[in-house]
Structure formats: structure tokens, C-alpha cells
Design an enzyme around this catalytic site. Structure first.
Site: not given
Ligand code: NAD
Ligand code: WQD
Length: 336
Positions: A123, A147, A151
Site C-alpha cells: 500500500s 496497518y 505492510k
Molecule cells: P477486503 O477486506 O475486501 O479483502 C481482503 C480479503 O482477505 C477478505 O475477503 C477477507 O475475508 C480475507 N482475509 C482477511 N484475513 C484473512 C486471513 N487471515 N486468512 C484468509 N483470508 C483473510 O480488502 P481489499 O480492499 O480487497 O484489500 C485486499 C488487499 O489489498 C489487502 O491486503 C489490503 O491491505 C490491500 N490494500 C487495499 C487497499 C484499499 O484501499 N482497498 C489499498 C492498499 C492495499
Molecule cells: C480519502 C480522502 C479523507 C472519508 C486509506 C488508507 C490507505 C489505503 C487507502 C489501504 C481523505 C477524505 C474520507 C470521509 C472524507 N488503504 N474523506 N470523508 O485515507 O487516503 O487511504 O485507504 O492500504 O492505507 O489510509 O483514503 O478514502 O479514507 O480518504 O472527507 O468520510 O477523503 O480525509 O482526504 P486514504 P480515504
């Protein structure tokens, strides 16, 4: 056969579509702690081919090993884990357990089974507060919450695997802000409870499931005072995984940003969503959210150079697709 951990979740279901569409076979391993297996049935309808599914925890090394062996897995895409920044401050051990211990057990099972190719969901949060923009892959790493640190530690573990064994093929993908949904409207993001992230909150307000959005701060040093982020369409992101897999033909380690390179503000997202959906998104201005930075966006040029990947879908398309998913599934998969 590709093993997709966390494949029933938001990003995983879109990665499954990208892999199936490319003719690859997929087995999903997921404990369903944050997902609904209905997503995989929807993936089947979109692609006309099923994914195999094993309900198991990635921390269960023996279960992972059995899947690797039974399905003759050749590569792993590892998305399973917990992802809520706020929750990670309250329950850090759950995050270290699921994300760090989970990855460690997965790597141990892979080593036993002789599978040495892995693409890992990292991330942009590993960078912490940007010292310059756009963020390239050589920016220092200083995550500011548990978190993000999980990562970072998994990345470090993968770098150590690379250093200790010459035969591993490792891809580390640093996602920026994934949003949107598959264009069919059949799969998308289905957060439990109140969404933490902007786009799902906007979408739930637009369809009337929530009354209004709070914009967390309008006094940032950005063009309109609201936070700026690099929103990337989840289908573009998913296709990046395919690119990484294709690139990992030789042993080595790749670390790539997956973003668009463009920053959009919170107000721009609201206005674009309103314009493409024809619905209004009432909002109020609140104080800044603890831990937020003013702006964060990627330099995605390395991914283009290394694997010929770049995002193609606009913010309008991200909003239109997110809106279609939310309108077709107002209560998410539970309402299906
Ligand atoms: P999500 O929660 O929808 O998907 C994660 C999946 O992993 C879920 O289906 C959950 O049931 C499963 N899971 C969690 N812990 C587990 C375990 N111990 N064993 C087996 N399965 C498990 O989240 P997502 O948004 O699809 O994110 C997927 C990956 O991408 C995550 O690793 C997350 O950290 C990373 N990521 C997400 C974002 C984002 O903004 N969505 C941004 C950067 C990185
Ligand atoms: C985006 C913008 C908020 C909600 C997060 C994680 C990051 C990654 C992606 C996993 C910001 C604003 C949000 C609301 C708002 N995930 N906001 N009102 O914080 O950039 O990233 O998700 O890896 O690790 O930190 O994303 O969508 O929460 O926020 O004004 O109700 O929207 O302040 O400026 P963020 P976000």
C-alpha cells in the site's frame, strides 16, 4: 493454477476476473472474515468460468500447503489481510497476526511446496507523510500506523527472502486509492458497517442509504482546501497484477506503485460522482481526520517501463462504475 489469497474480497474478486479473462485458472483461499462468497459466484457469471474456492485462514500453514499441492499452484497473489487504519490503532495485534504472521505462514507453506512466485498487495501507506510528490518507489518508507507497519514488515520479509534465496520471483505492488467496480455492476466494494473510505461513503449517500458525507477538512494547502488522493479504478489495479505475474518470469524482486499519477480532491470526487450519477451528495465540512495528509499521489512511471502497464480509466468512469454497483446492490452482497 494461481492461488489468490483474500480473493473473495473487493480487490481480490476483480483480480480473479482479470486472471480468468486472461485464461488462467484460479483457486481462492479466504476465511471470509470480511467478504461474502457470493462475490465468487458473480465472478463466475462475469467470466463464464468458475474459480475454485477453499475457505481457510492464511495463518493455517498446513491448509495453505494442501491447497498449493492439491491444485498444483505455480504462483500466489497474496491479498488476504485486514486493512482498516483506524481499527489497526485499536487492535494492533490482530493486524500483526493476520497480516504479518499470515504472510509468514504463507511463505513457509510455499517454500515447503516448492512454489517461489508471489505478488503481494502492499500500500502507498508504507511511504507515510510524503516528503515530495509524486511519490516514486525510492521515497523513504515511514508508515504512521500499525496497518501500514504490517505492510512494511511484510515487504521487509519479502526482501529478506529475495536476499537469502536466489530462485524466488517477488512482486510488491503498492496500491494508491482503489475505487470503482467492475463495469457489469456485479462485483464491487461491500464494506461492513460505516465505510471508512471516501468513495463507498459518497456512493451510500448518493443512493440515500446515508444522510450526508462529512468532508474531513477544507483548510489543506491544496487547490480547493480538501485532501487530494490518487484514486485508481479497481479494474486497472487488477490488470496490474496480471502484468506483474507476466513480468516475474525470472528470479528477482519488483517493487511498483499502482496509481494513475493524478491527484483528485475530495470535492472533485463529490462533484464528479454527482455529475455522472445525476444524484446529489449532500455534505458538510468537518475538522481534519487524525493522521490524514494534504496530498498523496503516485509516480506510476516505473510500472509502465517495467511491465507496460498504465491505468486507462478516468475518475468519471470510477464514479460511474461505483455508482452502478451501489445502485444494483444497495445493501451489498447481503441483499442479493
Ligand atoms: P477486503 O477486506 O475486501 O479483502 C481482503 C480479503 O482477505 C477478505 O475477503 C477477507 O475475508 C480475507 N482475509 C482477511 N484475513 C484473512 C486471513 N487471515 N486468512 C484468509 N483470508 C483473510 O480488502 P481489499 O480492499 O480487497 O484489500 C485486499 C488487499 O489489498 C489487502 O491486503 C489490503 O491491505 C490491500 N490494500 C487495499 C487497499 C484499499 O484501499 N482497498 C489499498 C492498499 C492495499
Ligand atoms: C480519502 C480522502 C479523507 C472519508 C486509506 C488508507 C490507505 C489505503 C487507502 C489501504 C481523505 C477524505 C474520507 C470521509 C472524507 N488503504 N474523506 N470523508 O485515507 O487516503 O487511504 O485507504 O492500504 O492505507 O489510509 O483514503 O478514502 O479514507 O480518504 O472527507 O468520510 O477523503 O480525509 O482526504 P486514504 P480515504
Amino acid at each position: 493454477m494461481i492461488l489468490l489469497t483474500g480473493g473473495a474480497g473487493y480487490i481480490g474478486s476483480h483480480v480473479a476476473v482479470a486472471l480468468l479473462d486472461a485464461g488462467l485458472d484460479v483457486v481462492v483461499l479466504d476465511n471470509l472474515s470480511n467478504s461474502n462468497p457470493a462475490s465468487l459466484a458473480r465472478v463466475h457469471s462475469i467470466c463464464g468460468r468458475p474459480v475454485h474456492f477453499q475457505q481457510a485462514d492464511v495463518r493455517d500453514e498446513e491448509a495453505v500447503y494442501q491447497v498449493l499441492k492439491n491444485y498444483s499452484v505455480t504462483a500466489v497473489i497474496h491479498l488476504a489481510g485486514l486493512k482498516a487504519v483506524g481499527e489497526s490503532n485499536e487492535r494492533p495485534l490482530s493486524y500483526y497476526d493476520n497480516n504479518v504472521v499470515g504472510s509468514m505462514r504463507l511463505l513457509a507453506a510455499m517454500q515447503r511446496a516448492g512454489v517461489a512466485t508471489i505478488v503481494f498487495s502492499s500500500s502507498a501507506t508504507v511511504y507515510g507523510a510524503p516528503s515530495y510528490l509524486p511519490l516514486d518507489e525510492s521515497h523513504s518508507l515511514a508508515p504512521t500506523n500499525p496497518y501500514g507497519r504490517t505492510k512494511f514488515f511484510v515487504e521487509e520479509m519479502l526482501r529478506d527472502m529475495h536476499a537469502s534465496r536466489g530462485d524466488w520471483r517477488i512482486g510488491i505492488l503498492r496500491y494508491f486509492n482503489p475505487v470503482g467496480a467492475h463495469e457489469s455492476g456485479l462485483i464491487g466494494e461491500d464494506p461492513l458497517g460505516v465505510p471508512n473510505n471516501l468513495m463507498p461513503f459518497v456512493a451510500q449517500v448518493a443512493i440515500g442509504r446515508r444522510e450526508k458525507l462529512t468532508v474531513w477538512g477544507n483548510d489543506y494547502p491544496t487547490p480547493d482546501g480538501t485532501g487530494v488522493r490518487d484514486f485508481i479504478h479497481v479494474s486497472d489495479l487488477a490488470e496490474g497484477h496480471l502484468g506483474a505475474l507476466r513480468q516475474l518470469k525470472e528470479p528477482g524482486i519488483l517493487t511498483l506503485n499502482l496509481g494513475t499519477g493524478e491527484g483528485s480532491s475530495v470535492l472533485q470526487v463529490i462533484r464528479t460522482f454527482e455529475a455522472v450519477s445525476g444524484r446529489s451528495v449532500p455534505y458538510e465540512i468537518g475538522g481534519r481526520r487524525t493522521g490524514d495528509v494534504a496530498a498523496c499521489y503516485a509516480d506510476p512511471s516505473l510500472a509502465r517501463t517495467v511491465m507496460g502497464w498504465k491505468s486507462t480509466r478516468s475518475l468519471m468512469q470510477m464514479c460511474a462504475d461505483h455508482c452502478r454497483w451501489q445502485s444494483m446492490n444497495p445493501a451489498g452482497y447481503a441483499g442479493a
